[in-house]
Design an enzyme around this catalytic site. Structure first.
Site, short mmCIF file in Angstrom:
data_model
loop_
_atom_site.label_atom_id
_atom_site.label_comp_id
_atom_site.label_asym_id
_atom_site.label_seq_id
_atom_site.Cartn_x
_atom_site.Cartn_y
_atom_site.Cartn_z
N HIS A 159 -68.25 47.15 -51.99
CA HIS A 159 -66.87 47.01 -51.51
C HIS A 159 -65.91 46.98 -52.69
CE1 HIS A 159 -63.67 44.31 -49.41
NE2 HIS A 159 -63.31 45.58 -49.44
N CYS A 180 -65.56 44.26 -57.58
CA CYS A 180 -66.42 44.96 -56.62
C CYS A 180 -67.30 43.91 -55.97
CB CYS A 180 -67.28 46.03 -57.29
SG CYS A 180 -68.32 46.95 -56.11
N GLU A 181 -67.25 43.85 -54.64
CA GLU A 181 -68.03 42.89 -53.88
C GLU A 181 -69.32 43.57 -53.42
OE1 GLU A 181 -66.87 39.68 -50.42
OE2 GLU A 181 -66.17 41.74 -50.15
N LEU A 182 -70.44 43.11 -53.94
CA LEU A 182 -71.75 43.68 -53.58
C LEU A 182 -72.36 42.83 -52.48
CD1 LEU A 182 -73.15 44.33 -57.17
CD2 LEU A 182 -72.02 45.96 -55.65
N THR A 190 -64.43 38.26 -49.31
CA THR A 190 -63.02 38.58 -49.54
C THR A 190 -62.28 38.94 -48.26
OG1 THR A 190 -63.65 40.86 -50.06
CG2 THR A 190 -63.44 39.32 -51.91
#
Length: 284
Positions: A139, A150-152, A189
């Site tokens: 993301h 960056c959201e993993l 988030t």
């Protein structure tokens, strides 16, 4: 490091992911369904790189080299040689299922399949493939060239190897990662911003304060770069509504239920900057 990347979807997010990846040295295939969509995506990348060049943040030669590493296509089969694939299509589970069913047939056995979803469960997306262990949430945030996060997200069957490969990729293109270990709708988030934005819309809808004052309160009181309503206009009011709806459908938590004003705006096409009007007027 892996150098072959395919990005599926040449909109705001997909073109941004392609841009930062090409600047980092990846050979990128950027795919969308029509020549018009790919042309818009390429034009957005060129305009963004020109701004970075004008500000001295990237050399003109490096920007030109990055453009040379991007191949535009309408052929999904072009993803077949990629080591990393990032899907960035419309935030609808049926649309994503359609893409992932095809990627499962096309992509190399050891390819990592990323999805840029902001709210849909990774496990649900991965379920239509025969390789759920290879699917991971990647993301990125808008605008991708400017935002460092960056959201993993780990799906129920995401392997440690796929997560590590996705993290290596995100860090190589200049992002700082957080890892979401439980595949809850909205992750970290989007759950936070959806709850804040839904409440901001309710405050506006009931006349408690103006959009300007609600956003100003968040900027000056909480140190936010943008208020939640201006952020919704930037990302798309429809995208914000759909994200909150997806979380509500998964959790049935009333704090994520879209207010009537949000639904009316989407029905009226007041989607923010991309249509010229949202919570604010951009027509001038």
């Amino acid at each position: 490091m892996a150098k072959q990347l395919a990005v599926i979807g040449a909109g705001l997010m997909g073109s941004g992911i392609a841009q930062v990846s090409a600047v980092a040295g990846y050979d990128v295939v950027l795919r969308d369904v029509t020549p018009e969509a790919t042309a818009r995506g390429l034009a957005a990348i060129k305009a963004s790189l020109q701004k970075f060049t004008a500000k001295g943040k990237i050399a003109a030669a490096d920007a030109e080299a990055a453009l040379g590493r991007i191949t535009m296509t309408t052929d999904l089969g072009a993803a077949g040689e990629a080591d990393i694939v990032v899907e960035a299509v419309f935030e609808d589970i049926e649309v994503k299922h359609s893409v992932f069913r095809e990627l499962d047939k096309i992509c190399k056995d050891d390819a990592v399949l990323g999805t840029n979803t902001s709210a849909l469960p990774i496990t649900q997306i991965a379920a239509v493939t025969g390789r759920p262990e290879s699917v991971v949430g990647t993301h990125f945030f808008s605008p991708v060239p400017m935002m460092s996060l960056c959201e993993l997200v780990r799906g129920y069957k995401t392997s440690d190897e796929a997560l590590a490969a996705a993290r290596a990729f995100a860090e190589e293109v200049g992002k700082t990662c957080i890892v979401v270990n439980r595949d809850v709708a909205g992750f970290v988030t989007t759950r936070l911003i959806a709850a804040l934005t839904v409440e901001a819309v309710r405050l506006l809808e009931t006349g408690v304060a103006t959009a300007e004052d609600i956003d100003l309160a968040c900027k000056l009181g909480f140190g936010h770069a943008m208020g939640p309503l201006a952020t919704a206009d930037l990302t798309g009011v429809d995208i914000m509504r759909n994200a909150s709806r997806n979380i509500y459908n998964e959790t049935h938590d009333s704090k994520f239920a879209a207010p009537e004003l949000l639904n009316r705006m989407v029905s009226a096409g007041a989607l923010g900057r991309k249509t010229g009007k949202g919570f604010y007027d951009y027509e001038d």
